[in-house]
Design a protein around this motif. Structure first.
Motif, mmCIF file in Angstrom:
data_model
loop_
_atom_site.group_PDB
_atom_site.id
_atom_site.type_symbol
_atom_site.label_atom_id
_atom_site.label_comp_id
_atom_site.label_asym_id
_atom_site.label_seq_id
_atom_site.Cartn_x
_atom_site.Cartn_y
_atom_site.Cartn_z
ATOM 1 N N UNK A 61 0.848 -1.188 0.000
ATOM 2 C CA UNK A 61 0.000 0.000 0.000
ATOM 3 C C UNK A 61 0.884 1.238 0.000
ATOM 4 N N UNK A 62 0.385 2.301 -0.594
ATOM 5 C CA UNK A 62 1.159 3.529 -0.685
ATOM 6 C C UNK A 62 1.299 4.178 0.687
ATOM 7 N N UNK A 63 2.458 4.776 0.920
ATOM 8 C CA UNK A 63 2.687 5.510 2.169
ATOM 9 C C UNK A 63 3.562 6.721 1.862
ATOM 10 N N UNK A 64 3.625 7.638 2.817
ATOM 11 C CA UNK A 64 4.402 8.861 2.666
ATOM 12 C C UNK A 64 5.820 8.618 3.188
ATOM 13 N N UNK A 65 6.803 8.724 2.301
ATOM 14 C CA UNK A 65 8.188 8.497 2.707
ATOM 15 C C UNK A 65 8.620 9.436 3.824
ATOM 16 N N UNK A 66 8.121 10.655 3.799
ATOM 17 C CA UNK A 66 8.577 11.648 4.767
ATOM 18 C C UNK A 66 8.210 11.282 6.197
ATOM 19 N N UNK A 67 7.071 10.654 6.366
ATOM 20 C CA UNK A 67 6.616 10.344 7.719
ATOM 21 C C UNK A 67 6.789 8.871 8.082
ATOM 22 N N UNK A 68 7.111 8.029 7.108
ATOM 23 C CA UNK A 68 7.265 6.598 7.360
ATOM 24 C C UNK A 68 8.598 6.308 8.042
ATOM 25 N N UNK A 69 8.652 5.184 8.733
ATOM 26 C CA UNK A 69 9.923 4.703 9.276
ATOM 27 C C UNK A 69 10.659 3.958 8.168
ATOM 28 N N UNK A 70 11.867 4.398 7.877
ATOM 29 C CA UNK A 70 12.689 3.823 6.801
ATOM 30 C C UNK A 70 13.949 3.244 7.430
ATOM 31 N N UNK A 71 14.332 2.056 7.003
ATOM 32 C CA UNK A 71 15.519 1.417 7.550
ATOM 33 C C UNK A 71 16.626 1.287 6.520
ATOM 34 N N UNK A 98 13.388 15.346 3.733
ATOM 35 C CA UNK A 98 12.532 15.539 4.902
ATOM 36 C C UNK A 98 12.043 14.243 5.513
ATOM 37 N N UNK A 99 12.766 13.145 5.284
ATOM 38 C CA UNK A 99 12.419 11.866 5.913
ATOM 39 C C UNK A 99 12.845 11.950 7.376
ATOM 40 N N UNK A 100 11.897 11.930 8.260
ATOM 41 C CA UNK A 100 12.174 12.251 9.662
ATOM 42 C C UNK A 100 12.518 11.039 10.520
ATOM 43 N N UNK A 101 12.249 9.840 10.012
ATOM 44 C CA UNK A 101 12.484 8.664 10.848
ATOM 45 C C UNK A 101 13.303 7.617 10.087
ATOM 46 N N UNK A 102 14.572 7.937 9.872
ATOM 47 C CA UNK A 102 15.497 7.007 9.233
ATOM 48 C C UNK A 102 16.282 6.272 10.311
ATOM 49 N N UNK A 103 16.201 4.957 10.285
ATOM 50 C CA UNK A 103 16.949 4.136 11.238
ATOM 51 C C UNK A 103 18.099 3.456 10.496
ATOM 52 N N UNK A 104 19.322 3.642 10.993
ATOM 53 C CA UNK A 104 20.522 3.111 10.345
ATOM 54 C C UNK A 104 21.207 2.113 11.268
ATOM 55 N N UNK A 121 14.747 -4.055 12.587
ATOM 56 C CA UNK A 121 14.141 -2.939 11.860
ATOM 57 C C UNK A 121 12.705 -3.263 11.463
ATOM 58 N N UNK A 122 12.476 -4.507 11.018
ATOM 59 C CA UNK A 122 11.112 -4.928 10.662
ATOM 60 C C UNK A 122 10.214 -4.873 11.896
ATOM 61 N N UNK A 123 10.739 -5.344 13.038
ATOM 62 C CA UNK A 123 9.963 -5.327 14.281
ATOM 63 C C UNK A 123 9.648 -3.902 14.726
ATOM 64 N N UNK A 124 10.495 -2.950 14.338
ATOM 65 C CA UNK A 124 10.288 -1.547 14.713
ATOM 66 C C UNK A 124 9.331 -0.825 13.769
ATOM 67 N N UNK A 125 8.813 -1.542 12.788
ATOM 68 C CA UNK A 125 7.766 -0.970 11.942
ATOM 69 C C UNK A 125 8.224 -0.222 10.712
ATOM 70 N N UNK A 126 9.375 -0.578 10.156
ATOM 71 C CA UNK A 126 9.808 0.110 8.936
ATOM 72 C C UNK A 126 8.836 -0.185 7.795
ATOM 73 N N UNK A 127 8.660 0.792 6.923
ATOM 74 C CA UNK A 127 7.813 0.620 5.739
ATOM 75 C C UNK A 127 8.639 0.392 4.480
ATOM 76 N N UNK A 128 9.932 0.747 4.545
ATOM 77 C CA UNK A 128 10.856 0.567 3.424
ATOM 78 C C UNK A 128 12.210 0.163 3.982
ATOM 79 N N UNK A 129 12.855 -0.800 3.312
ATOM 80 C CA UNK A 129 14.196 -1.233 3.696
ATOM 81 C C UNK A 129 15.164 -1.003 2.539
#
Length: 355
Positions: A61-71, A98-104, A121-129
């Motif tokens: 499903x589509x989501x907003x990269x800026x507000x999504x959790x990205x890993x 403006x991606x505010x929740x990037x986990x590295x 990262x998956x357990x933390x709810x990332x929407x994109x890896x």
């Protein structure tokens, strides 16, 4: 002021104003070039198009990269300039967008840790890896968990052995087989098509090592039967290991003519070994792959013959690809980038563009 002088002055003023306006309207090419220096460029597609994937086909499903959790999962210790530049590119582009929740995460060159990192990262709810894989095999646990949650995975710089558009979305990186062929062309030129050449192999278990090796060997076999590959040993893509292997090499093969290092760090380790053995710059021809600033400087200093670039600045292209996917566009199963060459003709002038 006489009428004639007044008329001439007015004409000159109009001319100067027009000239200034024209200059202001001229395209400012230099700043634009500087802002895109080092940015990856996608190769023009040729031949039959490969498989593609859309959001609908993938099932997400589509989501907003800026507000999504990205890993982003980095594979290796950031002592290597390639890894430093790669992680920086991801972080910088995320901040720019403006991606505010990037986990590295960083696996510190331990594959089991990378698997655990991505699972967390998956357990933390990332929407994109975005994953820079250490190995090409062994990803099944991660792929199954990501598929269950419809998380698109973009792999960068190394492939994983799985199915695009189902197990993962796409791969972005260089044509490693072509890099090997181009390195062989440079080596053939350096040793005039004959002599003994050694290969400092990259780390085992990933497609980069396999393809850079096969491309080099196939090209030498095709174009230079006078070259013998007399030594092959892994340097694990590390400078210290490259030095150790080269020290062994010059003991066992004192008449070696050339060294093909499958990354710059091993090549620089080889240079240290050659200096320690009292060798002069250029007596053993070195060709490597990456394009780090230290290696390009090595060309300028006479220690390296040529370097085939492997551009690590994946941030812009990775997030651009992700956004296109989310917008419903078709994404190819692999996005291959163009890489440049460095040699004595451009090393000094291009040093500032290396990473």
């Amino acid at each position: 002021m006489t009428p004639h002088v007044r008329t001439a002055a007015l004409a000159l003023a109009v001319l100067l104003t027009a000239s200034a306006c024209a200059k202001a309207e001229e395209p400012q090419t230099a700043p634009a070039a500087a802002s895109t220096a080092g940015r990856q460029v996608v190769q023009s597609p040729s031949g039959t198009a490969g498989p593609t994937c859309t959001l609908q086909q993938f099932g997400g499903t589509k989501f907003d990269l800026k507000t999504a959790t990205v890993g982003f999962s980095q594979s290796e210790k950031e002592a290597n300039p390639f890894r430093i530049a790669e992680t920086k590119s991801i972080k910088d582009e995320a901040a720019k967008l403006g991606i505010t929740n990037l986990k590295v995460t960083n696996a510190q060159s331990q594959f089991s840790k990378q698997i655990t990192d991505v699972q967390q990262l998956i357990a933390q709810g990332v929407r994109l890896l975005v994953i820079a894989p250490l190995n090409s095999d062994g990803w099944e646990p991660v792929l199954q968990q990501a598929a269950a949650k419809k998380i698109p995975i973009i792999t960068v710089d190394r492939k994983i052995n799985a199915r695009a558009c189902s197990d993962y979305l796409t791969f972005i990186g260089s044509d490693f087989y072509e890099q090997g062929k181009r390195a062989a062309d440079r080596m053939i030129d350096a040793v005039s098509g004959k002599g003994k050449v050694a290969i400092l192999l990259g780390a085992p278990g990933n497609n980069v090592t396999t393809e850079r090796t096969n491309g080099f060997k196939d090209r030498v076999k095709e174009k230079a039967p006078g070259i013998t590959i007399s030594f092959e040993q892994t340097g694990e893509f590390a400078r210290e290991k490259g030095q150790q292997v080269t020290e062994q090499l010059i003991q066992s093969n004192p008449d070696i003519n050339g060294i093909y290092a499958e990354n710059d760090e091993m090549a620089l380790g080889a240079v240290t070994a050659l200096k320690g053995a009292g060798k002069e710059p250029g007596t053993i021809k070195i060709v490597s792959v990456d394009g780090t600033r230290s290696a390009v400087q090595g060309i300028a200093d006479g220690w390296l013959h040529a370097v085939i670039e492997s551009n690590p600045r994946f941030g812009p292209l990775a997030f651009e690809t992700a956004q296109k996917f989310l917008d419903g566009q078709s994404i190819p199963d692999k996005v291959i980038i163009s890489d440049r060459d460095y040699d004595t003709s451009n090393a000094k002038s291009s040093l500032g563009e290396a990473y």
